[in-house]
Scaffold this motif. Structure first.
Motif, PDB file in Angstrom:
ATOM      1  N   HIS A 137      -3.286   4.024   2.424  1.00  0.00           N
ATOM      2  CA  HIS A 137      -2.804   3.846   3.801  1.00  0.00           C
ATOM      3  C   HIS A 137      -1.650   2.847   3.748  1.00  0.00           C
ATOM      4  CE1 HIS A 137      -4.599  -0.142   3.891  1.00  0.00           C
ATOM      5  NE2 HIS A 137      -5.695   0.399   3.388  1.00  0.00           N
ATOM      6  N   ALA A 138      -1.029   2.584   4.872  1.00  0.00           N
ATOM      7  CA  ALA A 138       0.089   1.641   4.931  1.00  0.00           C
ATOM      8  C   ALA A 138      -0.144   0.591   6.009  1.00  0.00           C
ATOM      9  CB  ALA A 138       1.399   2.386   5.178  1.00  0.00           C
ATOM     10  N   ILE A 139      -1.400   0.163   6.132  1.00  0.00           N
ATOM     11  CA  ILE A 139      -1.790  -0.772   7.194  1.00  0.00           C
ATOM     12  C   ILE A 139      -2.081  -2.139   6.569  1.00  0.00           C
ATOM     13  CG2 ILE A 139      -3.369  -1.177   9.113  1.00  0.00           C
ATOM     14  CD1 ILE A 139      -4.031   1.853   8.993  1.00  0.00           C
ATOM     15  N   ASN A 140      -1.220  -3.095   6.823  1.00  0.00           N
ATOM     16  CA  ASN A 140      -1.356  -4.396   6.144  1.00  0.00           C
ATOM     17  C   ASN A 140      -2.664  -5.098   6.477  1.00  0.00           C
ATOM     18  OD1 ASN A 140      -0.366  -4.918   8.825  1.00  0.00           O
ATOM     19  ND2 ASN A 140       0.180  -6.984   8.182  1.00  0.00           N
ATOM     20  N   ASN A 163       2.892  -7.618  -4.766  1.00  0.00           N
ATOM     21  CA  ASN A 163       3.092  -6.221  -4.397  1.00  0.00           C
ATOM     22  C   ASN A 163       2.057  -5.826  -3.358  1.00  0.00           C
ATOM     23  OD1 ASN A 163       1.947  -3.214  -5.151  1.00  0.00           O
ATOM     24  ND2 ASN A 163       4.172  -3.286  -5.156  1.00  0.00           N
ATOM     25  N   TYR A 164       2.514  -5.152  -2.299  1.00  0.00           N
ATOM     26  CA  TYR A 164       1.582  -4.635  -1.303  1.00  0.00           C
ATOM     27  C   TYR A 164       0.898  -3.416  -1.913  1.00  0.00           C
ATOM     28  CZ  TYR A 164       4.595  -7.447   1.738  1.00  0.00           C
ATOM     29  OH  TYR A 164       5.327  -8.464   2.287  1.00  0.00           O
ATOM     30  N   PHE A 165      -0.397  -3.555  -2.213  1.00  0.00           N
ATOM     31  CA  PHE A 165      -1.107  -2.555  -2.994  1.00  0.00           C
ATOM     32  C   PHE A 165      -1.645  -1.438  -2.105  1.00  0.00           C
ATOM     33  CE2 PHE A 165      -4.517  -1.442  -6.223  1.00  0.00           C
ATOM     34  CZ  PHE A 165      -3.621  -0.973  -7.158  1.00  0.00           C
ATOM     35  N   ASP A 166      -0.721  -0.793  -1.401  1.00  0.00           N
ATOM     36  CA  ASP A 166      -1.035   0.350  -0.562  1.00  0.00           C
ATOM     37  C   ASP A 166       0.207   1.234  -0.531  1.00  0.00           C
ATOM     38  OD1 ASP A 166       0.735  -0.827   1.359  1.00  0.00           O
ATOM     39  OD2 ASP A 166      -0.927  -1.990   2.181  1.00  0.00           O
ATOM     40  N   LEU A 167       0.299   2.159   0.397  1.00  0.00           N
ATOM     41  CA  LEU A 167       1.409   3.107   0.402  1.00  0.00           C
ATOM     42  C   LEU A 167       2.744   2.476   0.772  1.00  0.00           C
ATOM     43  CD1 LEU A 167      -0.300   6.261   1.980  1.00  0.00           C
ATOM     44  CD2 LEU A 167      -0.081   5.616  -0.430  1.00  0.00           C
ATOM     45  N   ARG A 168       2.760   1.221   1.226  1.00  0.00           N
ATOM     46  CA  ARG A 168       4.030   0.530   1.468  1.00  0.00           C
ATOM     47  C   ARG A 168       4.733   0.207   0.148  1.00  0.00           C
ATOM     48  NH1 ARG A 168       2.206  -4.668   4.386  1.00  0.00           N
ATOM     49  NH2 ARG A 168       0.416  -4.298   3.017  1.00  0.00           N
ATOM     50  N   ASN A 169       3.955  -0.158  -0.879  1.00  0.00           N
ATOM     51  CA  ASN A 169       4.479  -0.481  -2.213  1.00  0.00           C
ATOM     52  C   ASN A 169       5.653  -1.445  -2.142  1.00  0.00           C
ATOM     53  OD1 ASN A 169       4.576  -0.390  -5.030  1.00  0.00           O
ATOM     54  ND2 ASN A 169       5.957   1.371  -5.053  1.00  0.00           N
ATOM     55  N   GLY A 170       5.553  -2.456  -1.284  1.00  0.00           N
ATOM     56  CA  GLY A 170       6.639  -3.423  -1.132  1.00  0.00           C
ATOM     57  C   GLY A 170       6.510  -4.589  -2.089  1.00  0.00           C
ATOM     58  N   TYR A 226      13.863   8.293  -1.040  1.00  0.00           N
ATOM     59  CA  TYR A 226      12.407   8.340  -0.964  1.00  0.00           C
ATOM     60  C   TYR A 226      11.803   7.097  -1.617  1.00  0.00           C
ATOM     61  CZ  TYR A 226      13.154  13.324   0.022  1.00  0.00           C
ATOM     62  OH  TYR A 226      13.566  14.512   0.556  1.00  0.00           O
ATOM     63  N   ARG A 227      10.949   6.402  -0.864  1.00  0.00           N
ATOM     64  CA  ARG A 227      10.254   5.225  -1.384  1.00  0.00           C
ATOM     65  C   ARG A 227       9.165   5.649  -2.370  1.00  0.00           C
ATOM     66  NH1 ARG A 227       9.325   0.261   1.079  1.00  0.00           N
ATOM     67  NH2 ARG A 227      10.082   1.136   3.057  1.00  0.00           N
ATOM     68  N   VAL A 228       9.191   5.111  -3.595  1.00  0.00           N
ATOM     69  CA  VAL A 228       8.167   5.449  -4.583  1.00  0.00           C
ATOM     70  C   VAL A 228       6.816   4.904  -4.135  1.00  0.00           C
ATOM     71  CG1 VAL A 228       7.373   5.054  -6.952  1.00  0.00           C
ATOM     72  CG2 VAL A 228       9.781   5.572  -6.506  1.00  0.00           C
ATOM     73  N   GLY A 229       5.789   5.766  -4.211  1.00  0.00           N
ATOM     74  CA  GLY A 229       4.429   5.337  -3.926  1.00  0.00           C
ATOM     75  C   GLY A 229       3.997   5.467  -2.488  1.00  0.00           C
ATOM     76  N   ASP A 230       4.831   6.105  -1.643  1.00  0.00           N
ATOM     77  CA  ASP A 230       4.457   6.210  -0.228  1.00  0.00           C
ATOM     78  C   ASP A 230       3.519   7.369   0.050  1.00  0.00           C
ATOM     79  OD1 ASP A 230       6.227   8.287  -0.603  1.00  0.00           O
ATOM     80  OD2 ASP A 230       7.474   7.828   1.143  1.00  0.00           O
ATOM     81  N   ASN A 231       3.131   8.102  -0.988  1.00  0.00           N
ATOM     82  CA  ASN A 231       2.122   9.157  -0.833  1.00  0.00           C
ATOM     83  C   ASN A 231       1.482   9.395  -2.194  1.00  0.00           C
ATOM     84  OD1 ASN A 231       3.398  11.659  -2.268  1.00  0.00           O
ATOM     85  ND2 ASN A 231       5.043  10.861  -0.966  1.00  0.00           N
ATOM     86  N   GLY A 232       0.309  10.031  -2.188  1.00  0.00           N
ATOM     87  CA  GLY A 232      -0.363  10.370  -3.437  1.00  0.00           C
ATOM     88  C   GLY A 232      -1.063   9.178  -4.071  1.00  0.00           C
ATOM     89  N   MET A 257       8.313  13.918  -3.416  1.00  0.00           N
ATOM     90  CA  MET A 257       9.545  13.641  -2.679  1.00  0.00           C
ATOM     91  C   MET A 257      10.199  14.995  -2.385  1.00  0.00           C
ATOM     92  SD  MET A 257      12.063  12.183  -5.639  1.00  0.00           S
ATOM     93  CE  MET A 257      12.229  13.081  -7.190  1.00  0.00           C
ATOM     94  N   GLY A 258      10.274  15.320  -1.126  1.00  0.00           N
ATOM     95  CA  GLY A 258      10.800  16.628  -0.760  1.00  0.00           C
ATOM     96  C   GLY A 258       9.981  17.739  -1.383  1.00  0.00           C
TER      97      GLY A 258
END
Length: 411
Positions: A137-140, A163-170, A226-232, A257-258
């Motif tokens: 998910h991407a919910i902090n 590193n944000y260890f979720d789909l944000r991957n920030g 496309y941000r790496v890690g935002d899905n899968g 990605m696409g």
């Protein structure tokens, strides 16, 4: 967690054909002195020292029999050391003659810890782990319930990151005002607020938002970013954690990605005495034309500067009152000139990646791209009160990246 990934091997005896010591020459190839110069000595480069005979581990001594700070790492996980990481100070054009000998693992010397990884589950009484799967998910606020500091964090004696260890991957930055390793305690019940400056250690200095933050990665495919890690699925594994160097790996086995699905492997390393972490990024699974993109958030920055440019290295940086505590913060990315493909800017708002200077790198399937993310903070050192101080650092670092300290066998 303070652990070198060395596995005790019982019953090995060095054969008579295997050298018991080596004489090496460590060389500074630049015209200026270098503090905390790091270099790696691979086991496979030591003539005659066969992999099967690695029951002992190497140490380095100078001509006065003084020990060098070293770290013997088993990065491929086969139970034998494969790289000896060395830290030393070198005068301009200095050559140091050193001896490499072997000791039993239980006799390996202890050195002060100058790097650290913290990867702990907040929901399991801050239990440290060496491998884990990424939150889907991407919910902090949800990630904060599970992971201390929202994910894996790493530091040296200059700066820290997370590193944000979720789909944000920030990627985010911890500004430090101490050389001590502090991230084991940051974000715990005893010290929960890392967004307010603590004079004993520092503070979280960056607001990432929907940007690529402090060196997060993306890929340019056709006309989209496309941000790496935002899905899968995704995972993280610590490869080594030691006093001089720490390394870990993000794996994204089925990232979409696409119309493409690829595997991305992102290794991150940090060493003692530096103001950067290094990324090594590889993808597999498509012959489509891609560009790797590394980012610097620009929500509070007025301009991207060009610095440290040598024949082989490009460096780009921002320097502004962009720390969350309203002090000066510098951020930069350094890449090889042979891979550099240009710079774009993400939009200020909208869906997807925003507020980012995007550094593009040419790449191809199974080709590893490397870049460094640098940061300096005004409170850590008075040298970082001006952009000139940061640019001077990057100028030197570009020369060192092009001409790093080297070693050679004398006999």
């Amino acid at each position: 967690m303070k652990k070198l990934f060395l596995v005790p091997i019982a019953g090995f005896i060095l054969s008579c054909s295997t050298p018991s010591s080596y004489e090496l020459l460590i060389t500074n190839n630049t015209q200026f002195p270098v503090k905390d110069a790091g270099l790696s000595i691979k086991a496979t480069d030591l003539k005659g020292y066969k992999q099967m005979n690695q029951g002992m581990v190497p140490v380095l001594r100078d001509e006065s029999d003084n020990l060098f700070p070293t770290q013997a790492d088993d990065l491929d996980g086969n139970g034998f050391w494969d790289e000896l990481f060395v830290i030393t100070d070198l005068d301009k054009n200095e050559e140091k003659r050193v001896s490499l000998t072997f000791v039993e693992q239980e006799d390996y010397p202890e050195f002060t810890y100058r790097t650290n990884i913290r990867f702990a589950r907040k929901d399991h009484d801050y239990m440290e782990v060496t491998t884990a799967t990424r939150e889907q998910h991407a919910i902090n606020t949800e990630t904060q319930k599970v992971w201390q500091m929202e994910g894996i964090a790493w530091e040296n004696d200059r700066v820290g990151f997370r590193n944000y260890f979720d789909l944000r991957n920030g990627m985010d930055i911890f500004g430090k005002v101490t050389t001590k390793m502090v991230l084991d305690e940051v974000g715990t019940n005893e010290n929960p607020d890392y967004h307010t400056f603590d004079p004993s250690w520092g503070v979280d200095v960056l607001k990432v938002g929907n940007s690529l933050g402090a060196g997060s990665i993306a890929y340019q495919y056709m006309d989209s970013l496309y941000r790496v890690g935002d899905n899968g699925p995704g995972s993280c594994e610590i490869l080594t954690e030691g006093p001089l160097r720490s390394v870990f790996r993000f794996t994204f086995p089925e990232w979409k990605m696409g119309d493409q699905t690829i595997e991305v492997i992102h290794d991150i390393s940090i060493s003692a005495g530096t103001y950067y972490y290094e990324s090594s990024v590889t993808y597999r699974g498509t012959e489509a034309e891609l560009q790797l993109v590394a980012g610097i958030v620009n929500s509070k920055s007025r301009e991207l500067h060009n610095a440290g440019r040598t024949e082989n290295i490009n460096a780009f940086y921002t320097f502004d009152l962009q720390s969350e505590d309203t002090t000066n913060l510098g951020m930069g990315i350094m890449v090889g000139a042979d891979a550099f493909a240009g710079i774009t800017m993400a939009p200020a708002e909208g869906a997807g990646i925003t507020e980012t200077y995007c550094i593009h790198l040419n790449t191809a399937q199974s080709v590893t791209n490397k870049f460094r993310f640098y940061t300096v903070w005004e409170r850590e050192n008075e040298q970082w009160e001006t952009a000139d101080g940061f640019e001077e650092l990057l100028n030197r670092e570009a020369i060192l990246m092009a001409e790093p300290p080297s070693w050679s066998l004398v006999k």
